[in-house]
Enzyme design. Sequence first.
Site, mmCIF file in Angstrom:
data_model
loop_
_atom_site.group_PDB
_atom_site.id
_atom_site.type_symbol
_atom_site.label_atom_id
_atom_site.label_comp_id
_atom_site.label_asym_id
_atom_site.label_seq_id
_atom_site.Cartn_x
_atom_site.Cartn_y
_atom_site.Cartn_z
ATOM 1 N N CYS A 220 37.827 -49.276 -7.086
ATOM 2 C CA CYS A 220 37.940 -50.743 -7.187
ATOM 3 C C CYS A 220 39.132 -51.304 -6.413
ATOM 4 O O CYS A 220 39.164 -52.496 -6.099
ATOM 5 C CB CYS A 220 38.022 -51.165 -8.654
ATOM 6 S SG CYS A 220 36.559 -50.720 -9.592
ATOM 7 N N HIS B 283 40.754 -58.532 -8.670
ATOM 8 C CA HIS B 283 39.558 -57.715 -8.889
ATOM 9 C C HIS B 283 38.850 -58.229 -10.146
ATOM 10 O O HIS B 283 39.493 -58.541 -11.152
ATOM 11 C CB HIS B 283 39.986 -56.256 -9.070
ATOM 12 C CG HIS B 283 38.866 -55.356 -9.476
ATOM 13 N ND1 HIS B 283 37.642 -55.375 -8.849
ATOM 14 C CD2 HIS B 283 38.781 -54.421 -10.462
ATOM 15 C CE1 HIS B 283 36.856 -54.478 -9.428
ATOM 16 N NE2 HIS B 283 37.518 -53.896 -10.402
ATOM 17 N N ASN C 140 31.378 -56.303 -12.236
ATOM 18 C CA ASN C 140 32.375 -55.559 -11.454
ATOM 19 C C ASN C 140 31.671 -54.892 -10.270
ATOM 20 O O ASN C 140 30.886 -53.959 -10.454
ATOM 21 C CB ASN C 140 33.026 -54.519 -12.370
ATOM 22 C CG ASN C 140 34.087 -53.690 -11.668
ATOM 23 O OD1 ASN C 140 34.196 -53.701 -10.445
ATOM 24 N ND2 ASN C 140 34.862 -52.955 -12.449
HETATM 25 N N1 COA Z 1 27.519 -54.212 -26.608
HETATM 26 C C1 COA Z 1 27.879 -54.155 -27.902
HETATM 27 N N2 COA Z 1 28.867 -53.373 -28.368
HETATM 28 C C2 COA Z 1 29.520 -52.623 -27.457
HETATM 29 C C3 COA Z 1 29.207 -52.630 -26.087
HETATM 30 C C4 COA Z 1 28.152 -53.459 -25.673
HETATM 31 N N3 COA Z 1 27.757 -53.553 -24.394
HETATM 32 N N4 COA Z 1 30.030 -51.797 -25.442
HETATM 33 C C5 COA Z 1 30.842 -51.260 -26.357
HETATM 34 N N5 COA Z 1 30.533 -51.760 -27.586
HETATM 35 C C6 COA Z 1 31.110 -51.450 -28.873
HETATM 36 C C7 COA Z 1 31.819 -50.119 -28.889
HETATM 37 O O1 COA Z 1 30.898 -49.069 -29.068
HETATM 38 C C8 COA Z 1 32.744 -50.280 -30.076
HETATM 39 O O2 COA Z 1 32.000 -50.049 -31.239
HETATM 40 P P1 COA Z 1 32.649 -49.213 -32.432
HETATM 41 O O3 COA Z 1 33.855 -49.991 -32.852
HETATM 42 O O4 COA Z 1 31.548 -49.157 -33.423
HETATM 43 O O5 COA Z 1 33.001 -47.873 -31.833
HETATM 44 C C9 COA Z 1 33.088 -51.774 -30.041
HETATM 45 O O6 COA Z 1 32.118 -52.387 -29.183
HETATM 46 C C10 COA Z 1 34.454 -52.061 -29.501
HETATM 47 O O7 COA Z 1 34.680 -51.248 -28.371
HETATM 48 P P2 COA Z 1 35.897 -51.454 -27.448
HETATM 49 O O8 COA Z 1 35.858 -50.439 -26.353
HETATM 50 O O9 COA Z 1 37.137 -51.597 -28.269
HETATM 51 O O10 COA Z 1 35.519 -52.887 -26.886
HETATM 52 P P3 COA Z 1 36.344 -53.717 -25.881
HETATM 53 O O11 COA Z 1 36.585 -55.050 -26.442
HETATM 54 O O12 COA Z 1 37.502 -52.949 -25.335
HETATM 55 O O13 COA Z 1 35.302 -53.898 -24.684
HETATM 56 C C11 COA Z 1 34.912 -52.994 -22.532
HETATM 57 C C12 COA Z 1 34.760 -52.781 -24.022
HETATM 58 C C13 COA Z 1 34.316 -51.816 -21.808
HETATM 59 C C14 COA Z 1 34.170 -54.276 -22.162
HETATM 60 C C15 COA Z 1 36.404 -53.145 -22.202
HETATM 61 O O14 COA Z 1 37.110 -52.093 -22.778
HETATM 62 C C16 COA Z 1 36.696 -53.194 -20.746
HETATM 63 O O15 COA Z 1 36.278 -54.087 -20.040
HETATM 64 N N6 COA Z 1 37.532 -52.245 -20.276
HETATM 65 C C17 COA Z 1 37.972 -52.231 -18.910
HETATM 66 C C18 COA Z 1 36.865 -51.744 -18.060
HETATM 67 C C19 COA Z 1 37.219 -51.830 -16.641
HETATM 68 O O16 COA Z 1 37.868 -52.731 -16.215
HETATM 69 N N7 COA Z 1 36.738 -50.847 -15.886
HETATM 70 C C20 COA Z 1 36.829 -50.804 -14.500
HETATM 71 C C21 COA Z 1 38.200 -50.840 -14.041
HETATM 72 S S1 COA Z 1 38.143 -51.026 -12.356
#
Ligand code: COA
Length: 330
Positions: A111, A247, A277
């Site tokens: 990224c 980004h 993304n």
């Molecule tokens: N729909 C519903 N629930 C979801 C989900 C989805 N698409 N994806 C994850 N969850 C759930 C998880 O399983 C978790 O459930 P649990 O508590 O029962 O285990 C809950 O939501 C919370 O998960 P968490 O990872 O804490 O959520 P979050 O608020 O951090 O959001 C992301 C998850 C992936 C959206 C977030 O962490 C994110 O954007 N991270 C950065 C990713 C990124 O930038 N990557 C590329 C970098 S270049």
Amino acid sequence: MAVITGTGSYAPSRVMTNDEFAAYLDTSDIWIRERTGIRERRIAAPEEATSDLAVSAAGKALDAAGLSASEIDGILLATATPDLLFPSTACLVQARLGADNAFAFDLNAVCSGFVYAMSVAKSMIESKAARRLLVIGSEVMSRTLDWSDRGTCILFGDGAGAVVVEASTTAVRGLETFRLRADGRYWEMIHVPAGGSRRSGTEVAPYIRMKGGETFKMAVRSLQESVMEVLSASGISPGEIDLLVPHQANIRIIDALASRLGLPSDKVVVNIEHYGNTSAASVPVALDEAVRAGRVKEGSRILLTAFGAGVTWGSGLLTWEAETQKRSRA
Ligand code: COA
């Protein structure tokens, strides 16, 4: 001095909405919008590959710069999703564009790839290794997704963005200060476990694995540090930035960064709701959309910043001087 003289972007026509995921996964449109800011993403057609997207974006950047492909000395293509393991996607793009006088190579910082490539372009122009470069970020992330993993498949999309970077004797600032960083100890944070020389795709699925929560925290911290490092090296304060082009990984990461920098929303480019993304394509697509929407003026000071797998991150400050450079060419 190196300056951008044209931008272009391309997005595949197929729009995939959040509801399409909700139809088969335990997720919802509202969860995806609130937690990520994404409403929809573009998905490449089966016959479309990274080079196809790149050629379309590059053609528009060349038109905007008023140059033909044969006037380009080199093509730097940032991608983590090349058409083939080799040759480089940049070589395929070179042939398709008819850029007969250009060297071509790929660069992979996932990224952060476009910000890395811009830094390399600046150095090549300042060292007189090249006079006119095409810098492209192009990705078909949809081919790397596990469509049953709701924690990753909802996040990514396909697209390409490109810029022409030229040597200029009239520009005052151009591409000013770039700072790049990496910390490979965190390689597992976001990775594709197969498809390279470590493991073949037959043993383990070649799909993205990500520790979302850890990535989120590290991205916010690293982006802020990186932006502050570039600003302090350039001797300017956050208030002097006209446009932040971050980004597009998660709207909450962008909002956290903007609020830490004290930047109002009209100074931040956000298009994540339409694309998700798109990895190395995200910064150049956002920049191109800002230019075409009239948000970039001659003299605007623009800050590019990105964080990605590796982990890698980096930022670059530039002043928009495309018109000055084009006038001096005439
Ligand atoms: N729909 C519903 N629930 C979801 C989900 C989805 N698409 N994806 C994850 N969850 C759930 C998880 O399983 C978790 O459930 P649990 O508590 O029962 O285990 C809950 O939501 C919370 O998960 P968490 O990872 O804490 O959520 P979050 O608020 O951090 O959001 C992301 C998850 C992936 C959206 C977030 O962490 C994110 O954007 N991270 C950065 C990713 C990124 O930038 N990557 C590329 C970098 S270049």
